[in-house]
Design a protein around this motif. Structure first.
Motif, PDB file in Angstrom:
ATOM      1  N   SER A 138     -63.158 -23.624-153.356  1.00 28.98           N
ATOM      2  CA  SER A 138     -61.792 -23.256-153.690  1.00 28.98           C
ATOM      3  C   SER A 138     -61.759 -21.809-154.135  1.00 28.98           C
ATOM      4  O   SER A 138     -62.756 -21.227-154.527  1.00 28.98           O
ATOM      5  CB  SER A 138     -61.259 -24.151-154.815  1.00 28.98           C
ATOM      6  OG  SER A 138     -62.054 -24.022-155.974  1.00 28.98           O
ATOM      7  N   LEU A 175     -57.331 -14.847-150.452  1.00 25.46           N
ATOM      8  CA  LEU A 175     -56.681 -15.735-151.410  1.00 25.46           C
ATOM      9  C   LEU A 175     -56.874 -15.270-152.849  1.00 25.46           C
ATOM     10  O   LEU A 175     -55.982 -15.428-153.676  1.00 25.46           O
ATOM     11  CB  LEU A 175     -57.222 -17.158-151.257  1.00 25.46           C
ATOM     12  CG  LEU A 175     -56.794 -17.904-149.990  1.00 25.46           C
ATOM     13  CD1 LEU A 175     -57.555 -19.215-149.843  1.00 25.46           C
ATOM     14  CD2 LEU A 175     -55.292 -18.166-149.997  1.00 25.46           C
ATOM     15  N   ASN A 223     -52.661 -22.516-147.122  1.00 22.57           N
ATOM     16  CA  ASN A 223     -52.162 -21.823-148.308  1.00 22.57           C
ATOM     17  C   ASN A 223     -51.015 -20.891-147.918  1.00 22.57           C
ATOM     18  O   ASN A 223     -51.128 -20.122-146.968  1.00 22.57           O
ATOM     19  CB  ASN A 223     -53.298 -21.027-148.960  1.00 22.57           C
ATOM     20  CG  ASN A 223     -52.914 -20.505-150.335  1.00 22.57           C
ATOM     21  OD1 ASN A 223     -52.018 -19.677-150.472  1.00 22.57           O
ATOM     22  ND2 ASN A 223     -53.609 -20.987-151.347  1.00 22.57           N
TER      23      ASN A 223
END
Length: 406
Positions: free
Chosen positions: A61, A131, A152
Motif C-alpha cells: 500500500s 500515489l 485510486n
C-alpha cells in the motif's frame, strides 16, 4: 519516499524544553532527567513513524498523496528492460532528450523541459510514488497501473496508447490432462473438480487483478499463489492448475504446453503516460509541463506510420484534378488532397499543364495509393515519412482538463 512526521513529533524540538542552563554549568538532576526523557519520547515517535511507513510499503500500500513543495516536476521512467529503452526512444522522437550523466545514476534531466527531472524507477514503484506524491508523472504499462494503482482516484491517465509495450494479461491452462478439451473460462469454471476444499489454483504476480477478475466473472472456488517469474512451469510442477500472466506473442505458452482460453483475457495493456491528479492541480508548473509533453506525443504518434505522397497530374484545372483524386477513397488524405498549379515555360510564356497533388497516406496503404495515383494520371510520385502532425488542438488535452475539472 517522503515521510511525514506526526504533529506531536513535529513539536518535539529542543525549543519546547525548559531553557538550557548556562554553558559549563552542570544541569540540575531534574533538568537532566527531563531532557533525557523528552529525547527518548521523540526517539520512540520517530521509530514508530518509520516502522509504520515501512510496514505500509511492505504490504504494497502507498501513503496518501502529499504535494511537497519543490521547484522541479518529477517524471518517472522504467529503469531497466525494453520498457526503459522504448520510453527514452519515444521521448527522443518527440525532441525530448533524456540526459543522464552517469548510467548508474537514478536521476536525469531533459534540457527541453528545464523544470523537469527524470527519475528511473521500477514500474511498480513509479505507481506507488505517484500515489505518495514523490513523482508527478510517469510512463508505465496499463497492467502495472491497474495492479498497483488499484483504481485510486488520484491516478489519471494522460495518454493511454504510447505504441509500445503491447501485451495482454491472460489466464492460461495446460493443453493436456483434464484441461485438454477446455476452451473457455466458462468451461473452466464449470469443471466438477473445483470445490471449497479443492479450489482452482492459479499462480500469478497479479494478486489484485486476478481475484478481482474471478469475482467479476462469478468464479468462487479459486485460490491464488504469488509468483514473479517462470510461471509457465507451475502447472507442470503440480503447484498450480493455471497461470495468470502477461502474454505478448504467446510463443512461451506454446513451448510449455499451455494455452489461452476464450474469455480469459483480464486486460489489454501497453505503455501509458500517467499523472498524479493532485500534482496537476496543486503543483506549480505541472499542468503546463504535461501540456507540452502531450502536444509533442500527440503530434509524433499521429504521424507515426504516415507518409506524404506528392505527384504531378496533367489537367485543365485544379477542380478537375480534384475530382479525379477524390474518386479514389484512399487518396483523400487527412482532410482532402492539396492541389496546386505547376508552372512551366512554353514558347516564352508561363503556362500551367500540370498540378501537384499532396496527400497523407498510412504505411499499410502506401503501395495501393501509388497505384491508384498512376491509374488516374499521376506521375513523378515522391514519398517521404511524416515526423509530426500538429492539430489545431490536442484532443487529449481537452479531455484531461475535463477530467481535472479545470
Amino acid at each position: 519516499m517522503s515521510i511525514l512526521l506526526p504533529t506531536n513529533l513535529q513539536q518535539c524540538p529542543s525549543s519546547s524544553l525548559s531553557p538550557s542552563p548556562p554553558l559549563f554549568s552542570p544541569p540540575s538532576p531534574s533538568t537532566a532527567f527531563a531532557v533525557v526523557g523528552t529525547r527518548r519520547r521523540c526517539l520512540r515517535l520517530v521509530t514508530s513513524c518509520v516502522s509504520s511507513v515501512q510496514s505500509s510499503v511492505a504490504n504494497g500500500s502507498a501513503p496518501a498523496a502529499v504535494v511537497v513543495e519543490r521547484d522541479q516536476i518529477r517524471l518517472g521512467l522504467p529503469s531497466k528492460g525494453r520498457m526503459a529503452a522504448d520510453s527514452i526512444d519515444l521521448l527522443k522522437d518527440c525532441q525530448l532528450f533524456v540526459k543522464q550523466v552517469n548510467p548508474r545514476q537514478y536521476v536525469a534531466q531533459i534540457p527541453q523541459l528545464p523544470n523537469t527531472e527524470v527519475w528511473f524507477q521500477r514500474p511498480k514503484d513509479i505507481v506507488r510514488k505517484l500515489l505518495s506524491g514523490d513523482l508527478d508523472l510517469g510512463i508505465v504499462g496499463l497492467d502495472t497501473l491497474s495492479e498497483y494503482g488499484q483504481e485510486n482516484e488520484d491516478l489519471i491517465i494522460v495518454h493511454e496508447a504510447l505504441n509500445f509495450g503491447d501485451c495482454h494479461l491472460s489466464i492460461a491452462i495446460p493443453n493436456y490432462g483434464i484441461f485438454e478439451n477446455i476452451k473457455s473460462l466458462k468451461e473452466l469454471a464449470q469443471m466438477p473438480q473445483w470445490s471449497e476444499e479443492r479450489p482452482l489454483r492459479v499462480a500469478t504476480g497479479f494478486t489484485y487483478l486476478g481475484p478481482k477478475f474471478m469475482k467479476e466473472n462469478g468464479i468462487k472456488h479459486v485460490t491464488f499463489s504469488t509468483a514473479d517469474g517462470a510461471l509457465e512451469a507451475a502447472p507442470a510442477m503440480g503447484i498450480a492448475d493455471a497461470i495468470l500472466d502477461l502474454v505478448s506473442s504467446g510463443t512461451t505458452l506454446k513451448e510449455n504446453n499451455l494455452k489461452e482460453i476464450e474469455g480469459g483475457v483480464v486486460l489489454e495493456s501497453q505503455a501509458a503516460l500517467v499523472a498524479s491528479r493532485r500534482a496537476l492541480t496543486e503543483r506549480k508548473g505541472a499542468l503546463n509541463t504535461v501540456h507540452e509533453i502531450l502536444e509533442r506525443l500527440e503530434a509524433h504518434l499521429k504521424a507515426d506510420g504516415q507518409f506524404t505522397v506528392v505527384a504531378n497530374m496533367r489537367g485543365n484545372s485544379a477542380e478537375e484534378v480534384a475530382e479525379r483524386v477524390l474518386s479514389q477513397p484512399s487518396l483523400s488524405g487527412l482532410q482532402g488532397p492539396t492541389i496546386s498549379p505547376v508552372y512551366c515555360t512554353q514558347n516564352g510564356q508561363v503556362s500551367v499543364d500540370y498540378y501537384a497533388i499532396v496527400i497523407c497516406v498510412p504505411k499499410k496503404a502506401l503501395y495501393d495509393s501509388v497505384k491508384q495515383l498512376r491509374a488516374i494520371g499521376g506521375s513523378g510520385v515522391l514519398v517521404s515519412p511524416l515526423t509530426y502532425i500538429f492539430d489545431e488542438d490536442t484532443p487529449r488535452w481537452g479531455q484531461l482538463l475535463r477530467n481535472l475539472g479545470v
